[in-house]
Design a protein around this motif. Structure first.
Motif, PDB file in Angstrom:
ATOM      1  N   SER A 203      30.250  43.805  20.595  1.00  0.00           N
ATOM      2  CA  SER A 203      31.542  44.133  19.612  1.00  0.00           C
ATOM      3  C   SER A 203      31.095  44.799  18.429  1.00  0.00           C
ATOM      4  CB  SER A 203      32.230  42.690  19.435  1.00  0.00           C
ATOM      5  OG  SER A 203      32.795  42.316  20.575  1.00  0.00           O
ATOM      6  N   ILE A 204      29.850  44.128  17.707  1.00  0.00           N
ATOM      7  CA  ILE A 204      29.479  44.666  16.561  1.00  0.00           C
ATOM      8  C   ILE A 204      28.961  46.144  16.569  1.00  0.00           C
ATOM      9  CG2 ILE A 204      27.279  44.626  15.116  1.00  0.00           C
ATOM     10  CD1 ILE A 204      27.571  41.767  14.817  1.00  0.00           C
ATOM     11  N   GLN A 205      28.528  46.556  17.599  1.00  0.00           N
ATOM     12  CA  GLN A 205      28.227  48.049  18.136  1.00  0.00           C
ATOM     13  C   GLN A 205      29.689  48.854  18.104  1.00  0.00           C
ATOM     14  OE1 GLN A 205      25.128  49.103  18.555  1.00  0.00           O
ATOM     15  NE2 GLN A 205      24.286  47.042  17.794  1.00  0.00           N
ATOM     16  N   LEU A 206      30.563  48.208  18.704  1.00  0.00           N
ATOM     17  CA  LEU A 206      31.854  48.919  18.766  1.00  0.00           C
ATOM     18  C   LEU A 206      32.228  49.088  17.472  1.00  0.00           C
ATOM     19  CD1 LEU A 206      33.348  50.627  21.050  1.00  0.00           C
ATOM     20  CD2 LEU A 206      33.760  48.329  22.171  1.00  0.00           C
ATOM     21  N   GLU A 207      32.284  47.913  16.511  1.00  0.00           N
ATOM     22  CA  GLU A 207      33.029  47.903  15.167  1.00  0.00           C
ATOM     23  C   GLU A 207      32.471  49.290  14.382  1.00  0.00           C
ATOM     24  OE1 GLU A 207      34.241  43.450  15.395  1.00  0.00           O
ATOM     25  OE2 GLU A 207      33.155  44.071  13.468  1.00  0.00           O
ATOM     26  N   HIS A 208      31.062  49.282  14.514  1.00  0.00           N
ATOM     27  CA  HIS A 208      30.122  50.167  13.723  1.00  0.00           C
ATOM     28  C   HIS A 208      30.438  51.282  14.075  1.00  0.00           C
ATOM     29  CE1 HIS A 208      27.115  51.943  11.651  1.00  0.00           C
ATOM     30  NE2 HIS A 208      26.287  50.831  11.552  1.00  0.00           N
ATOM     31  N   LEU A 209      30.787  51.796  15.433  1.00  0.00           N
ATOM     32  CA  LEU A 209      31.331  52.966  16.036  1.00  0.00           C
ATOM     33  C   LEU A 209      32.783  53.225  15.394  1.00  0.00           C
ATOM     34  CD1 LEU A 209      30.825  55.411  17.806  1.00  0.00           C
ATOM     35  CD2 LEU A 209      32.277  54.150  19.755  1.00  0.00           C
ATOM     36  N   ALA A 210      33.454  52.446  15.353  1.00  0.00           N
ATOM     37  CA  ALA A 210      35.059  52.678  14.630  1.00  0.00           C
ATOM     38  C   ALA A 210      34.617  53.082  13.468  1.00  0.00           C
ATOM     39  CB  ALA A 210      35.791  51.409  14.859  1.00  0.00           C
ATOM     40  N   TYR A 211      33.708  52.252  12.636  1.00  0.00           N
ATOM     41  CA  TYR A 211      33.630  52.471  11.269  1.00  0.00           C
ATOM     42  C   TYR A 211      33.171  54.122  10.883  1.00  0.00           C
ATOM     43  CZ  TYR A 211      31.334  52.948   6.715  1.00  0.00           C
ATOM     44  OH  TYR A 211      30.846  53.385   5.519  1.00  0.00           O
ATOM     45  N   LYS A 212      32.163  54.581  11.766  1.00  0.00           N
ATOM     46  CA  LYS A 212      31.698  55.836  11.717  1.00  0.00           C
ATOM     47  C   LYS A 212      32.810  57.155  11.990  1.00  0.00           C
ATOM     48  CE  LYS A 212      27.375  56.604  13.190  1.00  0.00           C
ATOM     49  NZ  LYS A 212      26.188  56.679  14.194  1.00  0.00           N
ATOM     50  N   VAL A 213      33.634  56.708  13.219  1.00  0.00           N
ATOM     51  CA  VAL A 213      34.594  57.467  13.592  1.00  0.00           C
ATOM     52  C   VAL A 213      35.568  57.655  12.152  1.00  0.00           C
ATOM     53  CG1 VAL A 213      36.656  58.039  15.029  1.00  0.00           C
ATOM     54  CG2 VAL A 213      34.111  57.440  15.884  1.00  0.00           C
ATOM     55  N   GLN A 214      36.212  56.599  11.806  1.00  0.00           N
ATOM     56  CA  GLN A 214      37.004  56.344  10.852  1.00  0.00           C
ATOM     57  C   GLN A 214      36.549  57.229   9.414  1.00  0.00           C
ATOM     58  OE1 GLN A 214      40.039  53.234   9.592  1.00  0.00           O
ATOM     59  NE2 GLN A 214      38.010  52.643   8.550  1.00  0.00           N
TER      60      GLN A 214
ATOM     61  N   VAL B  19      26.780  48.179   7.410  1.00  0.00           N
ATOM     62  CA  VAL B  19      27.829  47.900   8.098  1.00  0.00           C
ATOM     63  C   VAL B  19      27.830  46.676   9.268  1.00  0.00           C
ATOM     64  CG1 VAL B  19      29.436  49.219   9.848  1.00  0.00           C
ATOM     65  CG2 VAL B  19      28.212  50.303   7.902  1.00  0.00           C
ATOM     66  N   LEU B  86      36.352  48.392   8.143  1.00  0.00           N
ATOM     67  CA  LEU B  86      35.711  48.545   9.699  1.00  0.00           C
ATOM     68  C   LEU B  86      36.482  49.423  10.579  1.00  0.00           C
ATOM     69  CD1 LEU B  86      33.952  45.257  10.485  1.00  0.00           C
ATOM     70  CD2 LEU B  86      32.816  47.427   9.785  1.00  0.00           C
ATOM     71  N   TRP B  92      42.279  51.049  19.187  1.00  0.00           N
ATOM     72  CA  TRP B  92      41.338  52.233  19.656  1.00  0.00           C
ATOM     73  C   TRP B  92      41.729  52.670  20.785  1.00  0.00           C
ATOM     74  CZ3 TRP B  92      38.758  55.452  15.986  1.00  0.00           C
ATOM     75  CH2 TRP B  92      38.586  54.775  14.770  1.00  0.00           C
ATOM     76  N   PHE B 117      39.669  47.334  20.822  1.00  0.00           N
ATOM     77  CA  PHE B 117      39.332  48.430  21.716  1.00  0.00           C
ATOM     78  C   PHE B 117      40.044  48.181  22.959  1.00  0.00           C
ATOM     79  CE2 PHE B 117      36.091  47.380  18.432  1.00  0.00           C
ATOM     80  CZ  PHE B 117      36.112  48.578  17.726  1.00  0.00           C
ATOM     81  N   SER B 196      30.737  60.903  16.381  1.00  0.00           N
ATOM     82  CA  SER B 196      29.731  59.526  16.192  1.00  0.00           C
ATOM     83  C   SER B 196      29.159  59.080  17.328  1.00  0.00           C
ATOM     84  CB  SER B 196      30.523  58.463  15.299  1.00  0.00           C
ATOM     85  OG  SER B 196      30.941  59.063  14.106  1.00  0.00           O
ATOM     86  N   MET B 198      27.300  55.632  19.020  1.00  0.00           N
ATOM     87  CA  MET B 198      26.260  54.385  18.771  1.00  0.00           C
ATOM     88  C   MET B 198      25.568  54.192  20.227  1.00  0.00           C
ATOM     89  SD  MET B 198      26.432  52.789  15.909  1.00  0.00           S
ATOM     90  CE  MET B 198      25.932  51.045  16.050  1.00  0.00           C
TER      91      MET B 198
END
Lengths: 224, 224
Positions: A203-214, B19, B86, B92, B117, B196, B198
């Motif tokens: 989940s932390i990886q996916l949250e990081h992805l959401a952050y980057k995309v956003q 992050v 985040l 998403w 997600f 992006s 990950m």
DNA sequence: TAGATTGTTAATCGATTAACAATC
DNA sequence: TAGATTGTTAATCGATTAACAATC
């Protein structure tokens, strides 16, 4: 002629980032070995991975001297050296604990076996799952963990249990003498310093992805 | 009264480590919210996660001012602020590509849906898998990706394809306008800087674990 | 008010990169 | 030999921690 010299007997554990990159180097080298390439320079090896050449040399230098000035690194020499450094020059009998969706999938996942991680025993708390067959192995009760650990020489455990069970199960794992845990539970676990843990928190990886995309220029919203 | 001030409009992407920790803070806060705790100080929040109090304040300071001197942080205020930061304050729509063992397991995995997600479309290259039902969704052909992307507003893709297919599929994903990729393939993929990525490289994690176990004092070998 | 705690600047620590003598 | 490339030291960069005035 120069047998790779013995690694640094000072034996400090290499920084996380260094070990991660060494895994990448090894993969790259395995590809080169298959292709029959004899040598590679630090700059070539780095370029393939987007890593600075000095960094490559420094990383390898952490573990010993493997290169040949003017030549580079001999692929057939460095590859087994890195396998030894990472500890994947031998099999690791591994337990899978928790056979929900993720656990069952990882039992069947080929990537682990290929790297020497042999899942040889499965455990679940749920009596309905005990006795079920997954990928040719019968699921055992968690109570069976101590016995199975000594009989099968289990060295590692992969934890795929729910967050609220993770610490309790980790304690049982440690009590059996298992020395390493790959933790997929979405919560940090606490273990004695003699036991190693790596956390994979999806989940932390996916949250990081959401952050980057956003936050990547151009934005994301269709409404914008 | 002080509505959290607007985040830093300078808009630099926060360092990866920051992050990651913000995700951890958020989880901790969600627990506190459930327990009904009203405020928490940076030192309490850090202590629960083994993180220095100055680090906690600095991390949050990256995104704005959320605290109250003398009081700490109001849980009910900081929690939604971090969700917004985040980008998980909204759903998403996500595609799963590659329905081998890992892909199928992740489709069923609850942890993703819980964080917003939503896997709403499944794709596989294998004609034998196309049409199969996984967790209530029919597997589509990869050719269908562009159409599904616009129809379902797909924003993210989770890649669970073999190494040799990863780059090709990544190219297709990018061509459709998907802006984020969670890559489980054991190989780095290259995408335009506007997209992006990950990477979750399970073998590298396990190799790191083997390294730590092998090099942690006390050693590991039963032969020793 | 006195005590607690933030936000932020300065100090420290660690990791990455550049530079280059040594070596093949 | 001349050219290439290592291993390693020094320089740079970035991240973590300490310290403290400002504030509730």
């Amino acid at each position: 002629m120069p047998e790779p010299r013995r690694a640094n007997s000072t034996e400090r554990l290499a920084p996380k980032a260094v070990v991660g990159r060494v895994s990448l180097y090894l993969r790259q080298l395995e590809g080169l070995l298959r292709q029959g390439q004899a040598t590679i320079s630090s700059s070539q090896l780095g370029a393939a991975l987007g890593i600075n050449d000095a960094q490559v040399r420094k990383d390898l230098g952490f573990f010993g001297q493997f290169g040949h000035p003017g030549i580079g690194y001999r692929v057939a020499e460095l590859t087994p050296a890195l396998r030894r450094i990472l500890g994947i020059d031998r099999p690791w009998p591994t337990a899978m604990i928790g056979l929900g969706n993720l656990g069952r999938a990882l039992v069947k996942y080929r990537g682990f076996r290929n790297r020497g991680f042999h899942i040889v025993a499965l455990f679940d708390k749920d009596p309905k799952k005990v006795g079920q067959n997954v990928a040719g192995l019968a699921v055992r009760a968690l109570d069976d963990l101590p016995r199975a650990t000594s009989e099968l020489n289990l060295a590692l455990a992969i934890l795929c249990v729910p967050a609220d069970a993770a610490q309790r199960v980790a304690d049982q794992v440690v009590a059996c003498g298992i020395m390493g845990v790959l933790n997929f539970a979405p919560v940090p676990i606490t273990v004695p310093s003699s036991v190693s843990v790596m956390a994979v928190d999806l989940s932390i990886q996916l949250e990081h992805l959401a952050y980057k995309v956003q936050n990547t220029q151009g934005g994301v919203s269709y409404a914008g």
